[in-house]
Write a protein that holds these residues in place. Sequence first.
Motif, PDB file in Angstrom:
ATOM      1  N   UNK A 179      24.900 -45.905 -30.152  1.00  0.00           N
ATOM      2  CA  UNK A 179      24.925 -44.520 -29.669  1.00  0.00           C
ATOM      3  C   UNK A 179      23.596 -44.148 -29.028  1.00  0.00           C
ATOM      4  N   UNK A 180      22.503 -44.574 -29.651  1.00  0.00           N
ATOM      5  CA  UNK A 180      21.180 -44.293 -29.081  1.00  0.00           C
ATOM      6  C   UNK A 180      21.041 -44.926 -27.705  1.00  0.00           C
ATOM      7  N   UNK A 181      21.615 -46.135 -27.553  1.00  0.00           N
ATOM      8  CA  UNK A 181      21.556 -46.803 -26.261  1.00  0.00           C
ATOM      9  C   UNK A 181      22.305 -46.035 -25.180  1.00  0.00           C
ATOM     10  N   UNK A 182      23.448 -45.445 -25.553  1.00  0.00           N
ATOM     11  CA  UNK A 182      24.213 -44.648 -24.583  1.00  0.00           C
ATOM     12  C   UNK A 182      23.427 -43.415 -24.146  1.00  0.00           C
ATOM     13  N   UNK A 183      22.775 -42.744 -25.111  1.00  0.00           N
ATOM     14  CA  UNK A 183      22.007 -41.545 -24.775  1.00  0.00           C
ATOM     15  C   UNK A 183      20.754 -41.888 -23.968  1.00  0.00           C
ATOM     16  N   UNK A 229      30.735 -40.185 -20.326  1.00  0.00           N
ATOM     17  CA  UNK A 229      29.814 -40.607 -21.377  1.00  0.00           C
ATOM     18  C   UNK A 229      29.955 -39.732 -22.619  1.00  0.00           C
ATOM     19  N   UNK A 230      30.115 -38.442 -22.404  1.00  0.00           N
ATOM     20  CA  UNK A 230      30.228 -37.520 -23.532  1.00  0.00           C
ATOM     21  C   UNK A 230      31.452 -37.814 -24.396  1.00  0.00           C
ATOM     22  N   UNK A 231      32.539 -38.220 -23.758  1.00  0.00           N
ATOM     23  CA  UNK A 231      33.769 -38.496 -24.514  1.00  0.00           C
ATOM     24  C   UNK A 231      33.640 -39.743 -25.389  1.00  0.00           C
ATOM     25  N   UNK A 232      32.683 -40.620 -25.068  1.00  0.00           N
ATOM     26  CA  UNK A 232      32.517 -41.850 -25.856  1.00  0.00           C
ATOM     27  C   UNK A 232      31.549 -41.677 -27.017  1.00  0.00           C
TER      28      UNK A 232
END
Length: 540
Positions: free
Chosen positions: A440-444, A462-465
């Motif tokens: 999750x940190x990687x996505x943000x 991105x927000x939906x994931x």
Amino acid sequence: MDHLTQKQKVTVMIALMAAMFFAAINQTIVSSAMPRIVALLGGMEYYSWVMTIFMLTSTIATVLVGKLSDIYGRKPFLLGGIIIFMLGCFLTGLSTDIFQMIFYRAIQGIGAGILMSTTVTAVGDLFAPRERAKWTGIMMSIFGFSSILGPTLGGVMIDHMAWKWLFWGFLPLGIVAFLMIWFMFPKAKRVSSESIDYWGSLVLSASIISLLLGFSWAGNKYAWGSPEIIGLFAAAVIGILILIMIERKAKSPVLPLSLFKNSIVTISFAVGFLMNAGMLGAMIYLPFFVQGVEGLTPTQSGFVNIPMSIAMIVLSALTGRWISKSGKYKRFGLIGIAFMIISMIMLANMNSVALAVVSMAVFGVGLGLSMSVFTLTVQNALPPSQLGVATATSTLFRNLGGTIGVTLLGSVMTSTMTRNMEKAMTSGSAVDLSQLDPETAGKLTQLLDPKLLLNQPLLEELQTTLPDQAQSLFAQMLDMLRSVLSDSLSTVFIVGAVLVALGLLLTFFLKEIPLRSSNEKTPNPSEEQTVNKLKKSTVQ
């Protein structure tokens, strides 16, 4: 063309306006649709070339046709410009890949450069400077009208029909404009004593290509200090030095050095350069605020520019009439540039879409008041025999200003955003991602580029994931990015305002001579005294 009656001149002007609208609408209609067209063709990494090649070929064509039209007359180039532009439009619609589109856009650019430059110059042939101001204002209004109609119509067309019709839809108008010019525009005799400056044309073209490519690629495709950029700038400097030597000896130079001995002409060129360099801060980077900071869609962003275009249309027409009536033009340049500076300061401090709309309306007032002034000053300060080359050179400096301004402001934007991002990440308001799992940190972490704010679909995806516990951090990060982008844009608008302010300062030194009431080479006695005084002061 003083032998024509007023009715005949108005008829010719209708033909010229049709040609101007044909060229303008075909440029503006694709502005909002081009990203999607390139995405459909593939090769998005070459997207900048679709724009750059058009700018290169149109700028070169503008300069070269200026002197040639002084020799051969405007009519052949008006007709030729329409044919080449129509051919480019038709072929572009047949493109099956990005490389074909780039090549065909180059042809379009040649036609556009010939057509736009010769149209403006032809107005100077028809009317003396005093009356010319009124018609020039009307021509600018037509361009403003196309800037309203074009992007909106282009968005509708790309949503509901094949993209090729954006290039083919107005071809019948081109045929009408061609026929109107063919039958209505009078033919001029060739100036037999004039020769063509082939070497000067070649070196000038090579210098422009090197300079524009250098500024287009610097800080984007290549680093500023890279061998490629240094080599392009070096080639441009060497080319300019060689051009000066050629033009000193040329019998009929493509770029007469005598133009720059006239203080009115030199100052007008410089002001046009600075105005275009600074004003693009408002034109290019406003969508960054509207879409990135405020979250509007591209279509909604386009509507924000409509008040600017309307103000420009109205003020261009009115300013032309006021100048024709009073014979005074310097005051309109000063007031118009002052409005532009005020607008850019407003843009630097805007915090809502409403303020952005008001700021752009003010900007449109400034454009309407000043846009045509500095072409008029150049045409009025020189004899009719140099009308084409003077108008073309004025356009050249405006184009160079725009290109260099985009690069300069782009570098300011990038460096300021990087600096602001570093401050935000080290400040107490920085988002703490340590409490999240690595995935999750990687996505943000992908959100650490503020330019992603311009890609709303990607952000929504991105927000939906993200898991529920990361949603609040996602919102915090978006707020931080909006703050970074907003602060960076403020710096860009301030730098743009400074560039335009330099243009305002130079305008104070512009000598105002009476607008000629005829197109004769020798002005009337009162005007001649003023011009002679000016020539003496220029030589001194």
